[in-house]
Design an enzyme around this catalytic site. Sequence first.
Site, PDB file in Angstrom:
ATOM      1  N   GLY A   1       0.816  -1.214   0.000  1.00 11.48           N
ATOM      2  CA  GLY A   1       0.000   0.000   0.000  1.00 11.48           C
ATOM      3  C   GLY A   1       0.846   1.258   0.000  1.00 11.48           C
ATOM      4  CG  ASP A   2       3.270   2.298   3.325  1.00 13.06           C
ATOM      5  OD1 ASP A   2       2.899   3.399   3.748  1.00 13.06           O
ATOM      6  OD2 ASP A   2       3.181   1.255   3.984  1.00 13.06           O
ATOM      7  CB  THR A   3       5.374   0.285  -2.657  1.00 19.66           C
ATOM      8  OG1 THR A   3       6.147  -0.140  -1.528  1.00 19.66           O
ATOM      9  CG2 THR A   3       6.286   0.425  -3.851  1.00 19.66           C
TER      10      THR A   3
END
Length: 406
Positions: A177-179
């Site tokens: 999700g962060d990436t």
Amino acid sequence: MQQTNFPGSPPAHALQGLRVVEMGQLIAGPFAGKTLGDFGADVIKIEPPESGDPLRNWRLMQDGTSVWWQVQSRNKRSIALDLRSAEGQDVARRLIAEADVLIENFRPGTLENWGLSYEALSALNPGLIMLRISGYGQTGPYRDLPGFGAIGEAMGGLRHLTGEPARVPVRCGISIGDTLAALHGTIGVLVALHHRQAHGGRGQVIDVALHEAVFNVMESLIPEYSAFGVVREAAGSALPGIAPSNAYRCSDGYVLVAGNGDSIFKRLMTAIGRDDLGSDPTLADNAGRVRRVAELDQAIEAWTCERPMADVLEALNAARVPVGKVYTARDIAEDPHYQARDMLLTQTTRAGHQVLVPGVVPKLLGTPGGVRSPAPGLGDDTDAVLREIGLTAGQIDELRARKVIA
């Protein structure tokens, strides 16, 4: 494996001359900074003087520093600056006044509380582009809630589809999700840079929410619900509605086979000795194969389970059927294709250790990216950067005495 050699590394010219100030921590913001840095941007990372970015201490460490840090912070310069102090905020304004891009992934309202709102900063630097990554975005009823990548994956719909049916939803093993948010943010930066150049030189804000970045890659999830009331569920290793495509057991492990193209399916059936299925007119298209997917999966695994992975890979590659084993870190590190495409770089850390790191993606043939410098120590570049924005040696010494910088 390509050996990185920082003093003589090939220049990464695509973004040369672009100055980026990175205020983010951990994953999303810093991954966007890393991506811009890989293509030549001068990325100046602001870190808290007392401890630095927490990622320095995440997972496995070498000489007190995470080896993950060596990937996430390459091609960056570090200044240790206390943004909670008025003096630190003044230094940040001077730095941002000369920057092209500001990256931050604090909770919404944090920069405003520090007097570093976009309105205030753009008054100093009208061309400033600000990338803001947060859990839920800068607006909406959830904006003030804390949100990490794992929560974004859940809200974006990914976690519900990950894992085996009727089992506990599982994560994919990395902070995807962060990436995804970082990559969407990087796209936004490049779009905003183009707009600034083409339309009068003004910057803008890029508002990226973690859950929206995940939701954006969820393919047919919402259209199928809208049109048919279908709530898609977890399906393990299969790809529902597309057949055959699954993981199949061999005598010594599993392979993934994607035989879902019409002509590919016929070649697959020939390779496993099931021409009767390959020539069946009811299986000539995907819709027919989906109706009989359990039968097809059983036929394929009846063939694979009697053979080692190496034999299955050889036979299906020869038949031009997409097939692959499930790679481990060791498989990746030893794979000749990764090596041939410079996706495994031997990087020398500032402490003198050699560590294998991922190469640069994407591949630009005219202006390739590269690793120009190893990840910095905390505050390695504080004095140099502050001199660049006009602070004198005496001013720098005074800030250090007041513990605004380290």
